[in-house]
Design an enzyme around this catalytic site. Structure first.
Site, short mmCIF file in Angstrom:
data_model
loop_
_atom_site.label_atom_id
_atom_site.label_comp_id
_atom_site.label_asym_id
_atom_site.label_seq_id
_atom_site.Cartn_x
_atom_site.Cartn_y
_atom_site.Cartn_z
N THR A 1 0.84 -1.20 0.00
CA THR A 1 0.00 0.00 0.00
C THR A 1 0.87 1.24 0.00
O THR A 1 1.93 1.26 0.64
CB THR A 1 -0.91 0.00 1.24
OG1 THR A 1 -1.65 -1.21 1.26
CG2 THR A 1 -1.86 1.19 1.23
N ARG A 29 -11.96 -9.45 -2.97
CA ARG A 29 -11.75 -8.92 -1.61
C ARG A 29 -11.41 -7.42 -1.69
O ARG A 29 -10.62 -6.99 -2.52
CB ARG A 29 -10.59 -9.69 -0.96
CG ARG A 29 -10.19 -9.15 0.41
CD ARG A 29 -8.97 -8.26 0.32
NE ARG A 29 -8.46 -7.90 1.64
CZ ARG A 29 -7.52 -7.00 1.85
NH1 ARG A 29 -6.96 -6.37 0.85
NH2 ARG A 29 -7.11 -6.71 3.07
N VAL A 30 -12.02 -6.66 -0.83
CA VAL A 30 -11.72 -5.23 -0.74
C VAL A 30 -11.30 -4.94 0.70
O VAL A 30 -12.01 -5.29 1.64
CB VAL A 30 -12.94 -4.37 -1.11
CG1 VAL A 30 -12.60 -2.89 -0.99
CG2 VAL A 30 -13.42 -4.70 -2.52
N GLY A 31 -10.15 -4.31 0.85
CA GLY A 31 -9.67 -3.95 2.18
C GLY A 31 -10.09 -2.54 2.55
O GLY A 31 -11.12 -2.03 2.08
N ASP A 32 -9.28 -1.91 3.36
CA ASP A 32 -9.61 -0.58 3.84
C ASP A 32 -9.33 0.52 2.83
O ASP A 32 -9.96 1.58 2.87
CB ASP A 32 -8.77 -0.27 5.08
CG ASP A 32 -7.29 -0.20 4.73
OD1 ASP A 32 -6.75 -1.24 4.31
OD2 ASP A 32 -6.69 0.88 4.84
N GLY A 53 -1.66 -1.17 6.50
CA GLY A 53 -1.67 -2.26 7.46
C GLY A 53 -2.63 -3.34 7.03
O GLY A 53 -2.93 -3.47 5.84
N GLY A 55 -5.90 -4.59 6.13
CA GLY A 55 -7.08 -3.85 5.72
C GLY A 55 -8.32 -4.16 6.50
O GLY A 55 -9.11 -3.26 6.84
#
Lengths: 134, 180
Positions: A1, A29-32, A53, A55
């Site tokens: 990131t 998948r989608v993180g933060d 970090g 997510g």
């Protein structure tokens, strides 16, 4: 990131975050990172933040919004970054990193991982580091 | 009130130092400095613009295969790249984001276009690509985003999965943090 925060000469703040996710993540998948309040948050009345970090854990604590909230409450960017990340560590057992800048140009960075690559530029002076203490 | 001193702060991730045992720390340091300089150019002078600065800095990191974004993104279980990005400006609390895009060179720039040209805050997958075509953003072959170190990283991950190891075992043995 990767991420960036800035304040310009007109007092406008901005933040951005971009990521390739995590190795072996499920398709879809989608993180933060692309979520407001998680990967970034900013407000001209306060400042701007960008996070990195795990997510899923960042999303659970809305890390960027939490960090900016601490700045709203009067903490410096450095204290706010540390407080937000330590909260995530304590409550979710997840380390991470973040950067922040205030509307006045004060800035902070912190990570409770082994390392985080960061850089700052102010008054033309560039500083950077990788490991704690640099 | 005095104008603030234009300031840019950037990060290249908290997990970028743990790729399959090989870490190009000098390359990462060089890349982060280059991105900082490129971004800061947008903060000096009358045209000082925070949004331009953060976009330029992140684009530089997306273009650098050592960082986990854009070219050099980590791979999904399917061996594909799926990239996410967001950009936000503090004057009016505007924001735009994209998620699960596979072939956009600079996802953060597409995110900015979502912010500036749509009523939405987040476009996903096919919808993001359709929007990209409508606004003239160039799509690239998805393979161009996949690098050899990331292939190796996924191979190691799958090998550990096959061996029935848990994520934390993998972390310990490879020194890999499962960070975005």
């Amino acid at each position: 990131t990767v991420g960036a925060v800035a304040v310009d000469a007109h007092g406008n703040v901005a933040a951005a975050t971009s990521t390739g996710g995590i190795t072996g993540q499920m398709i879809g998948r989608v993180g933060d990172s692309p979520l407001i309040g998680n990967g970034v948050y900013c407000d001209n009345a306060v400042g701007a933040a960008s996070t990195t970090g795990r997510g899923e854990e960042i999303a659970k604590v809305t890390l960027a919004r939490n960090l900016v909230f601490h700045m709203e409450q009067g903490l410096s960017p450095q204290d706010a970054v540390e407080k937000a990340l330590n909260f995530m560590q304590e409550r979710r057992g997840a380390p991470g990193g973040a950067i922040a800048v205030s509307k006045n140009g004060d800035f902070g960075y912190y990570f409770n991982t082994k390392a985080m690559i960061w850089a700052s530029v102010q008054n033309g002076q560039l500083h950077y580091g990788v490991y704690p203490g640099e | 009130m005095m104008a603030p001193s234009p300031t840019l702060v950037i990060h290249g991730g908290a997990g970028a130092l743990s790729h399959t045992g090989y870490v190009d720390v000098d390359g990462l340091k060089s890349g982060i400095q280059q991105a900082a300089r490129l971004g800061y150019r947008h903060l000096v002078g009358q045209t000082s613009s925070a949004i331009d600065a953060v976009e330029a800095a992140v684009c530089s990191l997306e273009d650098n295969p050592l960082f986990n974004a854009g070219r050099g993104s980590e791979l999904t279980l399917g061996g594909t790249v799926e990239m996410d990005a967001i950009i936000m400006e503090g004057r009016d609390l505007r924001a735009g984001g994209v998620t699960c895009v596979r072939n956009i060179q600079n996802p953060v720039s597409l995110a900015r276009l979502v912010m500036e040209k749509t009523e939405h805050v987040l476009l996903a997958g096919e919808g993001a690509n359709k929007f990209a075509r409508e606004v003239g953003v160039v799509e690239m072959p998805p393979e161009e985003f996949i690098t050899e170190p990331r292939r190796k990283q996924l191979e190691n991950y799958l090998e550990f999965q096959r061996a029935g190891k848990q994520i934390h075992d993998k972390d310990r043995e490879l020194g890999i943090d499962d960070h975005d």
